[in-house]
Design an enzyme around this catalytic site. Structure first.
Site, short mmCIF file in Angstrom:
data_model
loop_
_atom_site.label_atom_id
_atom_site.label_comp_id
_atom_site.label_asym_id
_atom_site.label_seq_id
_atom_site.Cartn_x
_atom_site.Cartn_y
_atom_site.Cartn_z
CB SER A 84 -0.97 0.13 1.26
OG SER A 84 0.12 -0.08 2.09
CE LYS A 111 -3.54 0.43 5.61
NZ LYS A 111 -3.39 0.38 3.85
#
Length: 797
Positions: A691, A734
């Site tokens: 990511s 996140k």
């Protein structure tokens, strides 16, 4: 040999024994085929039966003054030996006595005179050799005398343990002072093979002979000593067994005389079996084991094994259940009482309880709470048990490597026990408790088996109705147990196990949720535990917020609770020293627990060239990380640091290639003449995952074109070589991490746009989300430049 001739020989022996001995150069010889070796200065009997040996014996008596040379065969099995079948060294002996036996053989008693070596064979119908006498030359040194003493002591031990030699043999050694004669006498009674005894005959110096003898005797004495110890142990055990048998028989007779009372223990077990609420197959097994117990000694080890086994199967709750509460309003109150927020998990739990209340035959599903540490997974399991009115038990699976912890040990092993599942059910006393299996993602695999595979049978509703523990060897119904599991991450759970569970994700808490949890749950609970007046310690709201924002960045509330407990302890100390009341202000927080731990370095102060902010997700929740890159003169190499995993290294390689493509041909010479260094700070912390792709590309393009990256933007997304941005996981964690660190804008893949709906409104209102399909859109948002396009052509993609 005739009778008259034999009588003449006997008379001649008696006469010659009184004369002085002179050894001629040639003597008749007898080949000895026994393991007996004749040494000088010793008297040895042996049997003579072979024709050649009888001729040599007769010749010795008639022509050689009873002197004879005896030498051993190398292989005693040879019936007709030749010269090469004999050892070279033998002994000159004097015949002391001859006796004829009924079978025609002769028994000869000889005395060893001297060592000799045959050098030449004289032809004839029997052995006759030319001899060379071997004399030993030595000095009577202190070392030789010490050797004699050691051999004498060791010989005494050998005679004591062997029981094959009379103690008179030791008396000869005690009185002997001549080392040579002493060594020969010791050699004659020393144990050993034919080769070892022949070696002793061939050694001339008494010191060397005594060393060899000492070695042989020490070895044999050590073995005999071990045998003696084993004999003693066996004897003691037999005596103990006989004593126990005698006492048991005596006790049995006494009981019979008193009226034949049955053993109280057997009677008690029999009553438990017959009167207990046990399934039929359990009673049959218990009766069988009880009959075995009756037949054996109550003190035998196996009897104790059977007692333990009966104790387990008779005390398990085979048919005992807790009546379940089916009131959903009660369940809702319990969940609200113990947990703030967590609306989705609470709703899922209530749906599950509602379905159970409708269908009594529904098999209990396996619930798995997944979320970072400290968010309340274990306490949710406890709340479900309270809402259902069931008993609650917890079992930690962290680090579990032995399959027997789940399935139990077989009874053949010493110290065998059932598995921990059965142990907990016995502890609960009911067959339908709520059993929490904590940290299911942290089990291991070792040579002792795979516990995750063993759990399949426990957690599968199709199989656990007849779960067989290896210790019990009886099927136990686990289908009514409500299993709840917890995990920090899903990817560590084996797929077959994950397939049997219903996943409920527990998200991180926002700062607002933490504030309410601290104010309404943690602080009141601490005062209740300490039994302390709440009015004496007052927490101001701004103080709680300061603790949350400046001292904790965790997804859960464990560290927050530790900080609050520390403040409470210090406040109680002040009150104990005379203060009436403590008001916890922000200033007091700093005084009690030190300066803030969370500082501004978690976010950049201004747009910076070559530094971009990424979002990461791990087992402990979400976090932000910086990607730093720089170019310097070199040969076009790529250097990676920061303890990156394989997947993240691949992302860096892809990002490097894509950056070259984005910058175009005009920068080709730049890339050839410069090395690129990519670093992710906190080098001691392992980092992995795809990511960070768009974050690395942004940092690289910023370094190449010398354009700063917006410090208020964080991003997450996987990148392809064509510049496409792919979706990633852990969006909620996140985003919450970015929110806690003050990020104002977040760039996410377009395919992750629906994940935003799960984020609390408080967070969504304060963060701007930008959804992108390709890297061009990312760079357009992240780079701070006057030109809207930042000098990047979309045609390069």
């Amino acid at each position: 040999m005739s009778e008259k001739k034999f009588e003449k020989l006997e008379k001649k022996v008696a006469k010659l024994n009184e004369e002085e001995i002179e050894i001629p150069e040639v003597l008749p010889a007898i080949a000895m085929r026994s393991n007996v070796v004749v040494y000088p200065n010793t008297v040895v009997p042996f049997y003579v039966g072979r024709e050649k040996s009888l001729y040599a014996l007769e010749d010795s008596m008639e022509n050689y003054n009873q002197l004879l040379f005896v030498v051993n065969q190398k292989d005693p099995k040879i019936e007709a030996p030749k010269e090469f079948d004999l050892f070279k060294v033998g002994t000159v002996v004097k015949i002391m006595q001859i006796g004829k036996l009924p079978d025609g053989t002769f028994k000869v008693l000889v005395e060893g005179i001297s060592r000799a070596q045959w050098t030449k064979s004289v032809e004839g119908k029997y052995f006759k050799f030319q001899l060379k006498l071997l004399k030993s030359r030595y000095r009577k040194t202190k070392r030789l005398l010490a050797l004699m003493r050691v051999v004498r002591d060791e010989m005494q031990k050998y005679i004591q343990y062997s029981r094959k030699l009379p103690t008179e043999a030791l008396m000869f050694l005690e009185d002997m002072e001549d080392p040579d004669v002493f060594a020969d006498l010791a050699a004659s009674i020393c144990p050993g093979t034919l080769e070892e005894k022949q070696q002793l005959l061939e050694i001339l110096h008494p010191a060397e002979r005594l060393e060899k003898i000492l070695k042989l005797i020490s070895k044999e004495t050590e073995l005999l000593e071990i045998e003696h110890q084993l004999d003693q142990k066996v004897k003691q055990r037999i005596e103990k067994s006989q004593k126990e048998y005698f006492l048991r028989e005596k006790l049995r007779v006494i009981r019979e005389e008193l009226g034949g009372e049955e053993d109280a223990e057997i009677k008690e077990l029999e009553e438990k079996i017959e009167n207990g609420d046990l399934p039929k197959y359990v009673k049959e097994k218990a009766r069988f084991e009880l009959r075995r117990l009756e037949k054996m000694s109550p003190y035998s080890p196996e009897a104790n094994v059977i007692r333990n086994y009966l104790d387990w199967i008779l005390n398990l709750p085979w048919n005992v259940k807790t009546e379940e509460i089916n009131d959903l309003s009660v369940a809702r109150k319990v969940l609200e009482k113990h947990h703030f927020g967590l609306e989705e998990p609470k709703q899922r739990i209530l749906e599950f309880l509602a379905t159970r209340s409708v269908s009594k035959t529904m098999k209990a599903p396996i619930i798995c709470f997944v979320g970072p540490p400290g968010v309340g997974k274990t306490s949710l399991g406890r709340s479900i048990a309270e809402a259902l009115g069931r008993k609650f038990l917890r079992m930690s699976l962290g680090g579990l490597r032995d399959e027997a912890e789940i399935r139990g040990h077989r009874r053949t092993y010493v110290g065998a026990l059932p598995g921990r599942i059965i142990q907990l059910i016995r502890k609960a006393g009911v067959k339908n408790p709520v059993l929490l299996l904590d940290e299911i993602d942290k089990m291991g695999i070792s040579f002792q088996g795979d516990p995750a595979s063993a759990l399949l049978e426990v957690l599968d509703p199709e199989q656990n109705k007849d779960f067989v523990d290896l210790y019990l060897e009886l099927p136990f119904d686990l289908s009514q147990v409500l299993f709840i599991t917890t995990a920090n991450t899903l990817y560590n759970i084996p797929e077959p196990l994950k397939d049997r569970m219903e996943i409920i994700e527990i998200p991180s808490y926002t700062n607002l949720e933490k504030f309410h949890i601290a104010k309404d749950y943690i602080i009141p609970r601490i005062f209740d535990e300490l039994n302390f007046e709440k009015k004496k310690i007052i927490f101001r709201s701004d103080s709680i917020k300061k603790i949350i924002s400046e001292y904790t960045l965790e997804p859960g509330v464990r560290e927050l609770e530790r900080k609050i407990r520390s403040i409470v302890r210090k406040s109680i100390l002040e009150i104990s020293e005379g203060k009436e009341k403590v008001i916890v202000t922000p200033k007091k927080v700093k005084e009690y627990i030190g300066p803030p731990r969370i500082k501004d370095e978690n976010q950049l102060d201004a747009p910076t060239i070559g530094v971009s902010t990424g979002l990461a997700w791990a087992a402990y929740g979400g976090t932000t990380l910086f990607i730093e890159s720089t170019f310097f003169p070199g040969k076009g190499r790529l250097i990676l640091t920061g303890k990156l995993g394989d997947v993240m290294k691949e992302s860096a390689q892809i990002s490097f290639s894509l950056t070259k493509k984005i910058c175009g041909e005009e920068y080709s010479e730049f890339f050839e003449r410069n090395d690129l260094h990519i670093h992710v700070p906190e080098g001691a912390v392992p980092k992995d995952g795809p990511s960070a792709g768009i974050t690395i590309v942004t940092s690289l393009v910023s370094s190449v074109k010398k354009i700063p990256v917006d410090n208020n933007i964080a991003m997450s997304g996987e990148i392809t070589l064509r510049g496409r941005v792919l979706p990633v996981g852990g969006i909620k964690e996140k985003v919450l991490a970015a929110y806690r660190k003050g990020i104002k804008k977040i760039i996410l893949p377009y395919l992750n746009r629906y994940d935003i709906e799960k984020i609390p409104d408080e967070v969504r209102k304060n963060i701007e989300f930008v959804f992108v399909n390709d890297i061009y859109e990312v760079l357009k948002e992240a780079l701070v430049c006057e030109d809207k396009e930042c000098g990047i052509s979309k045609n390069n993609l």
